[in-house]
Write a protein that holds these residues in place. Sequence first.
Motif, PDB file in Angstrom:
ATOM      1  N   PRO A 145       0.824  -1.215   0.000  1.00 49.13           N
ATOM      2  CA  PRO A 145       0.000   0.000   0.000  1.00 49.13           C
ATOM      3  C   PRO A 145       0.859   1.267   0.000  1.00 49.13           C
ATOM      4  O   PRO A 145       2.002   1.266   0.476  1.00 49.13           O
ATOM      5  CB  PRO A 145      -0.791  -0.140   1.303  1.00 49.13           C
ATOM      6  N   VAL A 146       0.266   2.319  -0.514  1.00 46.76           N
ATOM      7  CA  VAL A 146       1.031   3.536  -0.820  1.00 46.76           C
ATOM      8  C   VAL A 146       1.792   4.081   0.390  1.00 46.76           C
ATOM      9  O   VAL A 146       2.913   4.590   0.252  1.00 46.76           O
ATOM     10  CB  VAL A 146       0.097   4.613  -1.424  1.00 46.76           C
ATOM     11  N   ASP A 147       1.228   3.968   1.580  1.00 48.14           N
ATOM     12  CA  ASP A 147       1.871   4.635   2.712  1.00 48.14           C
ATOM     13  C   ASP A 147       3.052   3.860   3.300  1.00 48.14           C
ATOM     14  O   ASP A 147       3.604   4.256   4.332  1.00 48.14           O
ATOM     15  CB  ASP A 147       0.826   4.981   3.775  1.00 48.14           C
ATOM     16  N   PHE A 148       3.449   2.771   2.623  1.00 42.16           N
ATOM     17  CA  PHE A 148       4.739   2.153   2.935  1.00 42.16           C
ATOM     18  C   PHE A 148       5.886   2.888   2.235  1.00 42.16           C
ATOM     19  O   PHE A 148       7.051   2.634   2.520  1.00 42.16           O
ATOM     20  CB  PHE A 148       4.766   0.678   2.524  1.00 42.16           C
ATOM     21  N   LYS A 149       5.536   3.753   1.273  1.00 41.56           N
ATOM     22  CA  LYS A 149       6.595   4.535   0.630  1.00 41.56           C
ATOM     23  C   LYS A 149       7.090   5.609   1.600  1.00 41.56           C
ATOM     24  O   LYS A 149       6.353   6.061   2.474  1.00 41.56           O
ATOM     25  CB  LYS A 149       6.072   5.200  -0.646  1.00 41.56           C
TER      26      LYS A 149
END
Lengths: 130, 300
Positions: free
Chosen positions: B247-251
């Motif tokens: 998911p995006v917020d692991f970036k």
Amino acid sequence: MKRLPADLHTMTTRSDGSLLAVADVSVADPIHQPTGGQVWAVGPHRLVVADVFTGWPLFVPHLAAGAMLVPYPGPYLLLTNRAQHTPLVLVQPDTYLAGHLLDKYAAVHGTDGIRQLVDGQDLVALGTAA
Amino acid sequence: MIATGGTWDPTDRPIYFIAGPDHDVLDAAVAGHSYVLVALNELPIGDPVGKLNRILDTGANVLLDSGIFEQAMRHKRAHGLDLYTTLALPPEQLDGWDRLWPRYLKVVKACQDRLWGYVELDQGGRDRKRATRSRLHAEGLAPMPVYHPLSDGLDYFTELAEGQDRMCAANLVQTPWRARRPLLATLTALRQAHPTTWVHLLGLTPDQFLYALDAGDSADSSTWSRALRYTEGYREIAAGQGFGLLPVDFKHRLGNRKGQPGYDPLHGRDKAVSMSAIGAAGRHRNWRNYTHRLQELGLS
């Protein structure tokens, strides 16, 4: 493998880093200590600690319709977008990596969904999830 | 048989070396993956030996690449040449050769007892590679020679495999993804006649191709750090093959780097480096487990 809409979202959206902040980046011996021959429930998924070539009697019964077989998974595989939509049957013979799969999942989702299964327990549950 | 220089252990295989900028591989070695490739051109001009020693001090197994490929690419761009014309030039005609040669000697001589291995200055085709290697042998060095399958000929593989305990295979980076398969199949076939000669695959990620083909004993790539360089973030794999994104917020938060105002280690690039290093260690370990199991079952 077909790209998911969630993967496209990941690629095109700016992150607030909130999940990275809670991600486990430890390489020490894992807190979870699975051993060979065990099956673990991890949320809707199964982690089978067995040989990929000869351990099939242990993991085949978990391959219900809609489930995906995943041999030699990387440590963060249970955190992927795909894992949110598809029940996975992970086969990881390496107890160190299997432990880290559980630890990495627990760091984000907590430990409530993690438990060891005994004697084919919960075989139906995975099929239902599929 | 020439024993190439380095601390390598022929039983410690296969190996995935992670490549990239010196600061990233240093951080990754600290975070958890202890096999790194450092290219000479990635080390600082002022004190390359000091930086290399810092990486070695982590306990990492370090393969030093010569930096000649980057030098050739600069020459190619500066003179408007095509790739293969550039790679065939005599090394002395490459811009910057007069600085690269002494720098290579200085760094390798200072660290050769600690390096896992070091790659030769593989410029100009096989005759010029032989000549350059002779000069390095005269300096007391024993680099890993490089085989270019697209230009060297099959007999040169045999020459190296029978004369050296280790070698590298090149041409993989610039070969399109699908065209790598016949190259790897050829290397697999060539290796069968020389099973004790270690082959390192330059610029190749141990992906599903290397689960199918025993083309090398080790490989290196910068793929492990895609999350740091591309917008897709961390890509997880299974059995060497891409499985999907997180998911995006692991970036990491863009612009959040050590040394910058407001730096936050929990959300920043350094944590993404650690995560990527752990992913590389997992890739390495899975590839190794798979390979060992094939051997145990008599399938390789």
